[in-house]
Design a protein around this motif. Sequence first.
Motif, PDB file in Angstrom:
ATOM      1  N   PRO A 189     -11.496  17.387   8.465  1.00  0.00           N
ATOM      2  CA  PRO A 189     -11.672  15.930   8.442  1.00  0.00           C
ATOM      3  C   PRO A 189     -12.765  15.370   9.361  1.00  0.00           C
ATOM      4  O   PRO A 189     -13.532  14.502   8.939  1.00  0.00           O
ATOM      5  N   ILE A 190     -12.852  15.834  10.602  1.00  0.00           N
ATOM      6  CA  ILE A 190     -13.852  15.282  11.522  1.00  0.00           C
ATOM      7  C   ILE A 190     -15.262  15.564  11.006  1.00  0.00           C
ATOM      8  O   ILE A 190     -16.125  14.680  11.002  1.00  0.00           O
TER       9      ILE A 190
ATOM     10  N   PHE B 180     -11.996   2.712  17.858  1.00  0.00           N
ATOM     11  CA  PHE B 180     -12.611   2.827  19.179  1.00  0.00           C
ATOM     12  C   PHE B 180     -12.502   1.534  19.988  1.00  0.00           C
ATOM     13  O   PHE B 180     -13.148   1.399  21.021  1.00  0.00           O
ATOM     14  N   GLU B 181     -11.712   0.593  19.520  1.00  0.00           N
ATOM     15  CA  GLU B 181     -11.632  -0.750  20.098  1.00  0.00           C
ATOM     16  C   GLU B 181     -11.517  -0.771  21.624  1.00  0.00           C
ATOM     17  O   GLU B 181     -12.178  -1.551  22.297  1.00  0.00           O
ATOM     18  N   SER B 182     -10.692   0.098  22.168  1.00  0.00           N
ATOM     19  CA  SER B 182     -10.455   0.070  23.609  1.00  0.00           C
ATOM     20  C   SER B 182     -11.416   0.960  24.385  1.00  0.00           C
ATOM     21  O   SER B 182     -11.263   1.135  25.590  1.00  0.00           O
ATOM     22  N   GLU B 183     -12.394   1.528  23.690  1.00  0.00           N
ATOM     23  CA  GLU B 183     -13.330   2.426  24.371  1.00  0.00           C
ATOM     24  C   GLU B 183     -14.784   2.084  24.013  1.00  0.00           C
ATOM     25  O   GLU B 183     -15.341   2.601  23.043  1.00  0.00           O
ATOM     26  N   PRO B 184     -15.415   1.234  24.807  1.00  0.00           N
ATOM     27  CA  PRO B 184     -16.798   0.815  24.534  1.00  0.00           C
ATOM     28  C   PRO B 184     -17.794   1.981  24.477  1.00  0.00           C
ATOM     29  O   PRO B 184     -18.729   1.950  23.685  1.00  0.00           O
TER      30      PRO B 184
ATOM     31  N   LYS C 100     -16.326  14.515  19.312  1.00  0.00           N
ATOM     32  CA  LYS C 100     -15.352  14.500  20.405  1.00  0.00           C
ATOM     33  C   LYS C 100     -14.599  13.169  20.435  1.00  0.00           C
ATOM     34  O   LYS C 100     -13.370  13.150  20.544  1.00  0.00           O
ATOM     35  N   LYS C 101     -15.315  12.059  20.316  1.00  0.00           N
ATOM     36  CA  LYS C 101     -14.680  10.743  20.358  1.00  0.00           C
ATOM     37  C   LYS C 101     -13.765  10.525  19.153  1.00  0.00           C
ATOM     38  O   LYS C 101     -12.688   9.943  19.278  1.00  0.00           O
ATOM     39  N   LEU C 102     -14.184  11.003  17.973  1.00  0.00           N
ATOM     40  CA  LEU C 102     -13.340  10.880  16.780  1.00  0.00           C
ATOM     41  C   LEU C 102     -12.056  11.683  16.948  1.00  0.00           C
ATOM     42  O   LEU C 102     -10.969  11.220  16.585  1.00  0.00           O
TER      43      LEU C 102
ATOM     44  N   ALA D 136      -9.689   9.987  19.336  1.00  0.00           N
ATOM     45  CA  ALA D 136      -9.096   8.792  18.738  1.00  0.00           C
ATOM     46  C   ALA D 136      -8.109   9.127  17.614  1.00  0.00           C
ATOM     47  O   ALA D 136      -7.441   8.240  17.089  1.00  0.00           O
ATOM     48  N   GLY D 137      -8.038  10.394  17.214  1.00  0.00           N
ATOM     49  CA  GLY D 137      -7.131  10.793  16.143  1.00  0.00           C
ATOM     50  C   GLY D 137      -7.615  10.413  14.751  1.00  0.00           C
ATOM     51  O   GLY D 137      -6.816  10.221  13.839  1.00  0.00           O
TER      52      GLY D 137
END
Length: 90
Positions: A3-4, A42-46, A68-70, A73-74
């Motif tokens: 998926p990622i 990603f709302e809480s992570e600018p 990594k960020k995806l 964030a799940g």
Amino acid sequence: MEPISMIIAALGAGAIAATKDTAGTAVKDAYQGLKNLIKKKFESEPKAQMVLEEHEADPETYEAPLKKKLAEAGAEKDTEIIKLAQELLK
């Protein structure tokens, strides 16, 4: 394709297609929709939002950080994101 990787591929394909005049409205809308869903995730992570934006301009450099960020964030478990990514890759 896991998926990622599929999400990353869809973002890359969408970014390329969105810059072309020949891309249809449906493709541009799907790409924008996918980006918006990921931004919401990603709302809480600018910093993650910044990585997403930078990926659009320089996919090679920002692919690994975006993966990594995806993952953090799940995103691989978000059925809506996966569905849009699949549609964009068709």
